[in-house]
Structures are given as C-alpha cells and as structure tokens.
Design a protein around this motif. Structure first.
Motif, PDB file in Angstrom:
ATOM      1  N   LYS A 117      57.996  26.540  17.766  1.00 61.07           N
ATOM      2  CA  LYS A 117      58.437  25.101  17.954  1.00 61.07           C
ATOM      3  C   LYS A 117      59.026  24.957  19.489  1.00 61.07           C
ATOM      4  N   THR A 118      59.022  23.573  19.755  1.00 63.37           N
ATOM      5  CA  THR A 118      59.356  23.445  21.354  1.00 63.37           C
ATOM      6  C   THR A 118      60.924  23.355  21.516  1.00 63.37           C
ATOM      7  N   GLY A 119      61.590  23.584  20.780  1.00 65.82           N
ATOM      8  CA  GLY A 119      63.438  23.428  21.202  1.00 65.82           C
ATOM      9  C   GLY A 119      63.605  24.158  22.477  1.00 65.82           C
ATOM     10  N   ALA A 120      63.330  25.545  22.297  1.00 64.55           N
ATOM     11  CA  ALA A 120      63.746  26.364  23.678  1.00 64.55           C
ATOM     12  C   ALA A 120      63.443  25.824  24.826  1.00 64.55           C
ATOM     13  N   ALA A 121      61.998  25.603  24.796  1.00 65.10           N
ATOM     14  CA  ALA A 121      61.220  24.707  25.933  1.00 65.10           C
ATOM     15  C   ALA A 121      62.144  23.488  26.390  1.00 65.10           C
ATOM     16  N   ARG A 122      62.353  22.497  25.399  1.00 65.31           N
ATOM     17  CA  ARG A 122      62.846  21.372  25.639  1.00 65.31           C
ATOM     18  C   ARG A 122      64.396  21.672  26.362  1.00 65.31           C
ATOM     19  N   MET A 176      58.324  15.232  30.269  1.00 60.99           N
ATOM     20  CA  MET A 176      58.557  16.195  29.253  1.00 60.99           C
ATOM     21  C   MET A 176      57.715  15.653  28.069  1.00 60.99           C
ATOM     22  N   THR A 177      56.237  15.806  28.303  1.00 62.38           N
ATOM     23  CA  THR A 177      55.494  15.041  27.220  1.00 62.38           C
ATOM     24  C   THR A 177      55.036  16.202  26.279  1.00 62.38           C
ATOM     25  N   THR A 178      54.312  16.003  25.040  1.00 57.01           N
ATOM     26  CA  THR A 178      54.015  16.909  24.199  1.00 57.01           C
ATOM     27  C   THR A 178      53.191  18.160  24.602  1.00 57.01           C
ATOM     28  N   ALA A 179      52.240  18.037  25.463  1.00 55.72           N
ATOM     29  CA  ALA A 179      51.385  18.834  26.084  1.00 55.72           C
ATOM     30  C   ALA A 179      52.266  20.006  27.082  1.00 55.72           C
ATOM     31  N   VAL A 180      53.540  19.280  27.832  1.00 57.69           N
ATOM     32  CA  VAL A 180      54.044  20.142  28.707  1.00 57.69           C
ATOM     33  C   VAL A 180      54.984  20.878  27.686  1.00 57.69           C
ATOM     34  N   MET A 181      55.586  20.460  26.593  1.00 59.77           N
ATOM     35  CA  MET A 181      56.259  21.215  25.891  1.00 59.77           C
ATOM     36  C   MET A 181      55.385  22.273  25.127  1.00 59.77           C
ATOM     37  N   ARG A 182      54.347  22.117  24.573  1.00 61.93           N
ATOM     38  CA  ARG A 182      53.551  22.976  23.953  1.00 61.93           C
ATOM     39  C   ARG A 182      53.090  23.968  24.720  1.00 61.93           C
ATOM     40  N   ASP A 183      52.771  23.820  26.194  1.00 66.23           N
ATOM     41  CA  ASP A 183      52.416  24.969  27.050  1.00 66.23           C
ATOM     42  C   ASP A 183      53.724  25.754  27.100  1.00 66.23           C
ATOM     43  N   ALA A 184      55.091  25.228  27.754  1.00 66.18           N
ATOM     44  CA  ALA A 184      56.077  25.754  27.943  1.00 66.18           C
ATOM     45  C   ALA A 184      56.379  26.921  26.529  1.00 66.18           C
ATOM     46  N   THR A 185      56.333  26.120  25.412  1.00 66.00           N
ATOM     47  CA  THR A 185      56.448  27.091  24.162  1.00 66.00           C
ATOM     48  C   THR A 185      55.556  28.288  23.887  1.00 66.00           C
ATOM     49  N   ASP A 186      54.455  27.972  24.225  1.00 62.34           N
ATOM     50  CA  ASP A 186      53.551  28.976  24.202  1.00 62.34           C
ATOM     51  C   ASP A 186      53.599  30.184  25.117  1.00 62.34           C
ATOM     52  N   ARG A 187      54.103  29.667  26.159  1.00 63.01           N
ATOM     53  CA  ARG A 187      54.511  30.899  27.258  1.00 63.01           C
ATOM     54  C   ARG A 187      55.789  31.682  26.657  1.00 63.01           C
ATOM     55  N   ILE A 188      56.418  31.240  26.424  1.00 59.93           N
ATOM     56  CA  ILE A 188      57.838  31.601  25.544  1.00 59.93           C
ATOM     57  C   ILE A 188      57.405  32.546  24.734  1.00 59.93           C
ATOM     58  N   VAL A 189      56.642  32.145  23.594  1.00 57.71           N
ATOM     59  CA  VAL A 189      56.164  32.893  22.448  1.00 57.71           C
ATOM     60  C   VAL A 189      55.546  34.173  23.138  1.00 57.71           C
ATOM     61  N   ALA A 190      54.526  33.993  24.056  1.00 57.72           N
ATOM     62  CA  ALA A 190      53.607  34.843  24.543  1.00 57.72           C
ATOM     63  C   ALA A 190      54.565  36.052  25.091  1.00 57.72           C
ATOM     64  N   ALA A 191      55.696  35.775  25.703  1.00 63.44           N
ATOM     65  CA  ALA A 191      56.582  36.579  26.666  1.00 63.44           C
ATOM     66  C   ALA A 191      57.263  37.421  25.533  1.00 63.44           C
ATOM     67  N   VAL A 233      54.019  16.431  10.822  1.00 67.39           N
ATOM     68  CA  VAL A 233      54.805  17.388  11.576  1.00 67.39           C
ATOM     69  C   VAL A 233      55.161  16.697  12.856  1.00 67.39           C
ATOM     70  N   ALA A 234      56.756  16.742  13.009  1.00 63.54           N
ATOM     71  CA  ALA A 234      57.327  16.320  14.359  1.00 63.54           C
ATOM     72  C   ALA A 234      56.906  16.984  15.515  1.00 63.54           C
ATOM     73  N   ASP A 235      56.703  18.220  15.372  1.00 61.72           N
ATOM     74  CA  ASP A 235      56.247  18.953  16.572  1.00 61.72           C
ATOM     75  C   ASP A 235      55.145  18.183  17.389  1.00 61.72           C
ATOM     76  N   ASP A 236      54.053  17.537  16.744  1.00 60.32           N
ATOM     77  CA  ASP A 236      53.249  16.848  17.598  1.00 60.32           C
ATOM     78  C   ASP A 236      53.545  15.552  17.865  1.00 60.32           C
ATOM     79  N   GLY A 237      54.730  15.008  17.740  1.00 59.05           N
ATOM     80  CA  GLY A 237      55.153  13.850  18.173  1.00 59.05           C
ATOM     81  C   GLY A 237      55.845  13.886  19.736  1.00 59.05           C
ATOM     82  N   PRO A 238      56.235  12.619  19.934  1.00 56.04           N
ATOM     83  CA  PRO A 238      57.114  12.500  21.190  1.00 56.04           C
ATOM     84  C   PRO A 238      58.214  13.453  21.394  1.00 56.04           C
TER      85      PRO A 238
END
Length: 269
Positions: A117-122, A176-191, A233-238
C-alpha cells in the motif's frame, strides 16, 4: 534481545539521530515489531511505528509500543488520517518512522512481501526524506501468525537486513498522483524483497501476492472467511482519499497471514 540470536546487517544505512527518515519493512509476525525496534535501537535510533491499533492490544507487545510513543492507526474510522499527519510531522521533526507497506502480516503462502500500500511512499515523498528498506526473517518462528504461543526455546535466529535508500529522486518533483504513488510503492517493496531474498537464499516469486485478488478478508484473521463485501479499494483512489491505515495508507485496506500458523520456506543455517 536475549531470547533470540541475532544476525543483523546494513546498520550503516540507518541515518544518525536528528535525521528524519522512513524505514519500510516486511511483516511476518506480531513479534517482529520488537526485534525490528531492537535492530534500530542498536543502530542509534528510537522508532516511531505507524501500526494498526490491534497491535496495541497484544499482551506485552502492546504495553511496549504504547510506552514508546508509537502511532496507532484506527482502520475504517475517521481517526485514521490522524496517523498519517502524525507520521509526516514526526519525519519532518527529524524522527525515524517505521511503516509496514503491506499494512499487515503477509498472507503470501511462502511469507514473501505482498502487494504494498502507498503509505510509506506518501510520507517519503511529502517530506522529501529517504526510505530505507529493511527485511526481517525469523520472528515467525518465535510467534507464528495469529497465534499466542511463544516458542522461545530452543532460541531462534532473527535476521534483519537494511539496504540502501530506495531511489525516488525522479518522482520527488512530480505531482502525487495515484500512478506516482504506485510506482514509488513498487520500488520500496521490491527493495525489501531483494533484501529478504538475500537472507533466505531463495528466489522470490515473479508476481507479488495480492490478498484482495485472492479473495481473502481485508481485516483480521484470514481464517474468518473470504471477502463478502464489494467496497472499493482506496489504494486506487486519489491521494487525499481519507487518510492512512496500518501502513499510512487509506483506511479501507488490510490483510493477514497464512491460516495454518506454519512458516513455509527455510531459515538460513
């Protein structure tokens, strides 16, 4: 922590006191907040957790996290947004805030990190601070997911690896769009997953486990049954969709562990 053996690495990536930072870790047991905090303390930092409120009700663990000024998140309530604001304020004040991007104990059958989820990225992007990925393995042998029986003997080895900060530099000047938050989150989880793969000496799955797609309940013990509602799912919202959950995310999401209390995979000798 004398009840476990320690194999800790990457302490050089933890910045010194007074430097605001987000640390993001995988979550395998209700016991791992204690060993995680011990790792950070031994590397010079007190920890502020963003944790779901149920953690504060766990015997022993709850008393410890409350006394340490941790940040409770009341999921599915208006109070959830208060935790996100508290996390941003703490990081801006030079504190270390620990967030579990999965928002709960992983439900992946082999205990790999799930879709995050996008909290850490936010928090990281709003404050402009680093995110340090941390992987942990072994606490689940002390306290299996959703069980109350501690297995202290024979002593278990707890592995904690910190990695270099996740590179989010190309995202910091973007909206800080949904796409940017998702990208950042994916990088964090991948690391985090990469650090865990080093600990386990195994190759992680090519696709991350998605608890919602698997039809698992969003909150609490997954043995309670499958998802029965169709709430969005709020993760896909603003990004201003109502505040954070256990990971700093909006409060409609959650997850949980495997249902059988077992720990697939192998512990490094």
């Amino acid at each position: 922590m004398s009840v476990t053996r320690r194999n800790w690495r990457g302490g050089e990536y933890i910045p010194p006191p007074g430097t605001g930072v987000v640390v993001a870790a995988n979550h395998v047991s209700h016991f791992d907040p204690l060993t995680f905090a011990h790792f950070l303390w031994d590397n010079g930092r007190a920890t502020r957790y963003l944790a779901k409120d149920s953690v504060f009700r766990i015997p022993v663990v709850g008393r410890v996290v409350s006394a340490a000024r941790q940040i409770p998140v009341y999921r599915e309530s208006r109070d959830a947004s208060q935790a996100y604001r508290a996390a941003v304020s703490a990081v801006n004040d030079g504190e270390l805030v620990a967030i579990y991007p999965e928002g709960t104990i992983t439900r992946d059958p082999d205990l790999w990190p799930m879709v995050g989820k996008t909290g850490a990225a936010r928090v990281a992007l709003e404050t402009g601070r680093d995110v340090v990925p941390i992987a942990q393995w072994g606490p689940q042998h002390v306290l299996a997911p959703y069980t109350k029986r501690l297995r202290l003997f024979p002593r278990k080895t707890v592995y904690v690896n910190a990695g270099p900060p996740v590179d989010l530099s190309d995202l910091r000047d973007q909206p800080m769009t949904t796409a940017v938050m998702r990208d950042a989150t994916d990088r964090i989880v991948a690391a985090i997953t990469a650090e865990l793969a080093q600990i386990r000496g195994e190759i992680p799955p090519a696709e991350r486990f998605d608890a919602r797609a698997a039809g698992l309940p969003l909150i609490g013990d997954p043995s309670d049954g499958p998802v029965t509602d169709d709430r969005p799912v709020a993760d896909d919202g603003p990004v201003d969709d109502g505040g954070p959950a256990a990971d700093g995310e909006s409060h409609n999401e959650d997850g949980g562990p495997p249902t059988d209390g077992t720990t697939p995979g192998r512990e490094v000798p």
